[in-house]
Design an enzyme around this catalytic site. Structure first.
Site, PDB file in Angstrom:
ATOM      1  N   ARG A 187       2.140 -10.863  10.411  1.00 59.81           N
ATOM      2  CA  ARG A 187       3.474 -10.279  10.621  1.00 59.81           C
ATOM      3  C   ARG A 187       4.552 -11.263  10.174  1.00 59.81           C
ATOM      4  O   ARG A 187       5.693 -10.871   9.929  1.00 59.81           O
ATOM      5  CB  ARG A 187       3.713  -9.948  12.101  1.00 59.81           C
ATOM      6  CG  ARG A 187       2.811  -8.905  12.757  1.00 59.81           C
ATOM      7  CD  ARG A 187       2.629  -7.668  11.947  1.00 59.81           C
ATOM      8  NE  ARG A 187       1.446  -7.784  11.071  1.00 59.81           N
ATOM      9  CZ  ARG A 187       1.194  -7.002  10.042  1.00 59.81           C
ATOM     10  NH1 ARG A 187       2.053  -6.064   9.705  1.00 59.81           N
ATOM     11  NH2 ARG A 187       0.117  -7.157   9.316  1.00 59.81           N
ATOM     12  N   LYS A 198       0.816  -1.218   0.000  1.00 58.40           N
ATOM     13  CA  LYS A 198       0.000   0.000   0.000  1.00 58.40           C
ATOM     14  C   LYS A 198       0.851   1.270   0.000  1.00 58.40           C
ATOM     15  O   LYS A 198       0.497   2.253  -0.644  1.00 58.40           O
ATOM     16  CB  LYS A 198      -0.960   0.007   1.184  1.00 58.40           C
ATOM     17  CG  LYS A 198      -0.338   0.232   2.541  1.00 58.40           C
ATOM     18  CD  LYS A 198      -1.397   0.328   3.613  1.00 58.40           C
ATOM     19  CE  LYS A 198      -0.767   0.551   4.979  1.00 58.40           C
ATOM     20  NZ  LYS A 198      -0.031   1.825   5.074  1.00 58.40           N
ATOM     21  N   THR A 199       1.987   1.265   0.729  1.00 59.10           N
ATOM     22  CA  THR A 199       2.837   2.455   0.744  1.00 59.10           C
ATOM     23  C   THR A 199       3.387   2.721  -0.651  1.00 59.10           C
ATOM     24  O   THR A 199       3.493   3.870  -1.094  1.00 59.10           O
ATOM     25  CB  THR A 199       3.991   2.287   1.750  1.00 59.10           C
ATOM     26  OG1 THR A 199       3.453   1.992   3.046  1.00 59.10           O
ATOM     27  CG2 THR A 199       4.832   3.552   1.828  1.00 59.10           C
ATOM     28  N   GLN A 236      -7.669  -4.960   9.475  1.00 57.87           N
ATOM     29  CA  GLN A 236      -6.624  -4.555  10.413  1.00 57.87           C
ATOM     30  C   GLN A 236      -7.067  -3.380  11.278  1.00 57.87           C
ATOM     31  O   GLN A 236      -6.242  -2.642  11.814  1.00 57.87           O
ATOM     32  CB  GLN A 236      -5.337  -4.203   9.671  1.00 57.87           C
ATOM     33  CG  GLN A 236      -4.712  -5.389   8.956  1.00 57.87           C
ATOM     34  CD  GLN A 236      -3.345  -5.062   8.384  1.00 57.87           C
ATOM     35  OE1 GLN A 236      -2.354  -4.943   9.102  1.00 57.87           O
ATOM     36  NE2 GLN A 236      -3.279  -4.921   7.071  1.00 57.87           N
ATOM     37  N   ASP A 284      -4.120   7.505   4.475  1.00 56.40           N
ATOM     38  CA  ASP A 284      -3.563   6.184   4.727  1.00 56.40           C
ATOM     39  C   ASP A 284      -4.186   5.623   6.002  1.00 56.40           C
ATOM     40  O   ASP A 284      -4.573   6.381   6.894  1.00 56.40           O
ATOM     41  CB  ASP A 284      -2.036   6.310   4.884  1.00 56.40           C
ATOM     42  CG  ASP A 284      -1.359   4.958   4.971  1.00 56.40           C
ATOM     43  OD1 ASP A 284      -1.962   3.948   4.570  1.00 56.40           O
ATOM     44  OD2 ASP A 284      -0.205   4.914   5.430  1.00 56.40           O
ATOM     45  N   GLU A 285      -4.276   4.304   6.095  1.00 54.38           N
ATOM     46  CA  GLU A 285      -4.831   3.630   7.286  1.00 54.38           C
ATOM     47  C   GLU A 285      -6.229   4.168   7.611  1.00 54.38           C
ATOM     48  O   GLU A 285      -6.547   4.487   8.758  1.00 54.38           O
ATOM     49  CB  GLU A 285      -3.906   3.802   8.493  1.00 54.38           C
ATOM     50  CG  GLU A 285      -2.470   3.351   8.277  1.00 54.38           C
ATOM     51  CD  GLU A 285      -2.313   1.829   8.237  1.00 54.38           C
ATOM     52  OE1 GLU A 285      -3.333   1.112   8.278  1.00 54.38           O
ATOM     53  OE2 GLU A 285      -1.169   1.351   8.164  1.00 54.38           O
TER      54      GLU A 285
END
Length: 751
Positions: free
Chosen positions: A601, A31-32, A248, A217-218
């Site tokens: 993770r 995504k970044t 998330q 973002d987020e």
């Protein structure tokens, strides 16, 4: 721009620049990369001015990374782009236009400790018993009111009627204290900007015209004020790109509202939705396990992660006898891996609660394994740094009472608490700050001779430092504070700690210098530095240290990180998911999302552990394996752990009202769920189980006689919490004393 390195969905998200766009970006889906390519594409290929782009995220680290990577793609400096956190952007707006709301541009941002310092004297003046109404509870109510209503006083009256006019008085006095100190809290930063945009049409037009393109973002972590801010900015032009992952969303306890991302298409009609489902981090087995768990949630948009990297190793599920055996298993596994050439830094140990770390840390130490606890103390919260920061804050803002009280006697200059208390009351009567009173000669002269003698050296020091502030740079000012106060001599009094503390002071000077060098001559480096420091969090510290250590942290702290090998520990009912979530559907779904975060993770190896017994509430409890373990298909797991000890099942078990099984939870009582504002996931959805709740729980209280199925008759001697969350201490006639969860222990009242 060369977009060939992007996959099809990433490329579509980058090039869809007009209108409302929701990018559902699964864990490890890049995504970044999408965000930075999108900004660069808009500027380089579409000719959109960088000044008209507002990119918002939640940590300074994420904002810094986004800006740096965008600059690399553009090949030019992007310093003037607004890429920042929500709070930083709002602080910047208020420093520019806050005067319309009566806010001076040198305002200080107060943290929780400083907010408590504001409310403490108010509660003292009102003779309030902190056992009945604590400072933390008061601040929570004030924050709750600011975040949920345009009229906080009306909100407090309706939501907390049990406190009557007291809570209203506390709110008014808190706000008065904050205004006197020329300070804002974190809630104010966003709420005040909303007030500015809503109350002044020219301000709304100014910022709508400036920010023609907004990227968030987020997005799943936004709360209602942040949503309202976004709506105000984007309602007219509709150019909003929200990137996030509803699976998330794990910060509901901080106020994040998952409905914002679930209802994006309703809030912005005609919005396009793009799903990023290809994962570049984890193996197929790990992704399949994560998907199997999260698909049990109802409140989600729905997506399925996949990878081109193959299935990889099976997930290891290890059942141990207790938490010590769990820690021993982790250490042996890490030691074996390092013997084969792995590094400590490849490993992370995740746990649900901070209390679990003690046993794990002890085991790591005994094995000689280097480790670091992530999500620990923020650099700016370290004592030696915080004192210097307080000097700088007071120089920038003489109304900052919290900073004044912190440093007035550091280093020691003979000013006692009583003198400060008298001065504070005196200043309160004049409606001004303590420093401002000391600077007014006509008021200073009315103090007693003894008080004048105590405060005079500090007043002279302060005036000299303010003169340096006017004439010199921020870095020169910091060095002057250290030199003129004799601060290093003061730190030398900390035997054995001087070296590390002095290194932190030197690091602070470097940080100020870096900020200074990155600004033009017209910018106020001190104010910008203080603002950056105030808005920094432990999450901004990140995992950038190259030291070879094992990372241990809570599951919440792990979000955004990745490791070759991950241990998710304590997977037991009542611990993960927590007891509090067992009778609250929304909390249970958030716990499942937290499990999803923990699993994803891991890049190559994943270990899931649960203990048959664990010490909780100072009792040794028999534990039932977490339902999340059951939700993972057996073919993805390798079962290990052969604890042979017999269970001595106790009805006092706060985690379970049925005897635990060793591998999977076999029996699941079903319950109905009322679905509100939800979007169902595609395909079939299984309903999460809910343990049987003691119907009498809410009515059990201290002094009552009760009967327990195993321990017989007893008396309730203590009670903490309330309702279904209550923990009862019961003294039984057989001499045993047990702490029991009222909701789940088989207790019934007897006459």
């Amino acid at each position: 721009m060369d977009l060939r390195t992007l996959n099809d969905m990433q490329r579509k998200a980058v090039t869809t620049t007009e209108g409302a766009l929701l990018v559902l970006a699964g864990a490890g889906s890049g995504k970044t990369r999408v965000l930075t390519y999108r900004i660069a594409y808009m500027i380089k290929e579409c000719g959109i001015s960088p000044y008209s782009i507002l990119a918002l995220t939640f940590t300074n680290k994420a904002a810094r990374e986004m800006k740096e990577r965008t600059e690399q793609l553009l090949g030019t400096n992007a310093r003037d782009m607004w890429v920042s956190t929500f709070h930083s952007a709002c602080a910047r707006i208020l420093r520019i236009d806050g005067e319309k709301l009566g806010i001076d541009n040198n305002f200080t941002i107060y943290d929780d400790a400083e907010r408590k310092a504001i409310i403490a004297p108010v509660m003292s003046r009102l003779n309030l018993d902190e056992k009945q109404l604590g400072k933390a509870a008061v601040l929570h109510m004030i924050s709750d009111a600011k975040n949920h209503s345009v009229d906080p006083l009306d909100f407090l009256s309706k939501e907390y009627p049990q406190f009557g006019d007291v809570i209203l008085t506390l709110y008014k006095e808190y706000e008065k204290g904050m205004r006197t100190a020329n300070a804002l809290d974190f809630d104010d930063l966003i709420v005040m900007v909303i007030r500015l945009l809503s109350g002044y049409p020219d301000m709304l037009e100014k910022y709508r015209r400036k920010f023609r393109y907004v990227l968030i973002d987020e997005y799943q972590d936004t709360n209602m004020p942040q949503y309202e801010l976004i709506r105000l900015l984007c309602e007219e032009h509709g150019n909003i790109c929200a990137v996030g992952d509803d699976d998330q969303s794990i910060y509901g306890w901080r106020g994040a509202d998952i409905r914002n991302i679930l209802e994006f298409e309703k809030d912005f009609p005609g919005a396009e939705v793009i799903r990023l489902e290809q994962n570049y981090r984890s193996t197929g087995n790990i992704l399949d396990a994560a998907t199997a768990v999260i698909e049990n949630n109802i409140n989600r948009n729905g997506k399925r992660l996949w990878t081109a990297e193959g299935s990889g190793d099976k997930i290891v599920h290890n059942t141990v006898y207790d938490e010590r055996e769990e820690a021993d298993f982790i250490c042996k596994t890490i030691s074996a891996a390092t013997d084969r050439g792995a590094s400590y830094r490849d490993h992370a140990v995740l746990y649900r609660t901070n209390a679990q770390s003690r046993v794990i840390e002890s085991a790591l130490i005994s094995y000689g394994i280097k480790y670091r606890v992530l999500g620990g103390q923020n650099f700016y919260d370290r004592m030696e740094v915080k004192y210097i920061m307080s000097y700088l804050r007071l120089i920038a803002n003489p109304n900052d009472n919290a900073a004044f009280k912190r440093i007035i006697n550091v280093p020691k200059r003979g000013v006692g608490d009583k003198s400060v208390e008298i001065l504070e009351e005196y200043a309160y009567g004049y409606g001004m700050s303590m420093m401002q009173l000391l600077l007014k000669e006509e008021l200073f002269s009315t103090l007693t001779g003894a008080m004048q003698k105590k405060f005079s050296p500090f007043v002279e020091l302060y005036k000299n430092l303010c003169e340096i502030r006017r004439e010199g740079s921020a870095s020169v000012l910091v060095q002057s504070v250290i030199d003129d106060t004799g601060y290093m001599d003061y730190l030398s009094g900390y035997d054995g700690e001087f070296e590390s503390r002095s290194q932190n002071v030197e690091e602070l000077i470097e940080v100020v210098t870096e900020v200074e060098e990155g600004l033009d001559d017209e910018s106020d480096a001190l104010l910008i530095f203080l603002e950056n420091a105030a808005l920094a969090t432990d999450m901004d510290e990140g995992d950038e240290d190259s030291t070879n250590y094992v990372s241990i942290m809570t599951l919440h702290s792990a979000k955004g990180l990745e490791y070759h090998t991950v241990f998710v520990t304590g997977m037991e009912e009542g611990l993960f998911p927590t007891t509090r979530s067992l009778d609250d559907f929304s909390k249970l779904e958030e716990e499942r999302r937290l499990c999803y975060v923990g699993i994803t993770r891991a890049m190559r190896k994943l270990y899931l552990t649960n203990a048959q017994n664990r010490r909780q509430y100072n009792n040794f409890m028999v534990c039932r394996p977490s339902r999340f373990l059951e939700e993972i298909p057996c073919h993805l797991m390798k079962e290990t752990g052969k604890a042979k000890r017999e269970y001595v099942f106790s009805g006092a078990d706060v985690f379970s009202s049925t005897k635990p099984s060793l591998g999977r939870v076999v029996t699941k009582p079903a319950y109905e769920v009322e679905k509100k504002r939800t979007t169902p996931s595609p395909g079939s959805v299984s309903t999460p189980p809910k343990p049987t709740v003691n119907a009498e729980a809410a009515n059990l209280d201290v002094g009552m006689r009760v009967n327990h199925a195993k321990f017989g008759n007893g008396t309730i001697t203590q009670k903490s919490g309330s309702g279904n969350s209550a923990i009862l201490t019961v003294e039984f006639e057989n001499g045993e004393v047990k702490k029991l969860a009222a909701s789940f222990a088989p207790l019934r009242r007897i006459d």
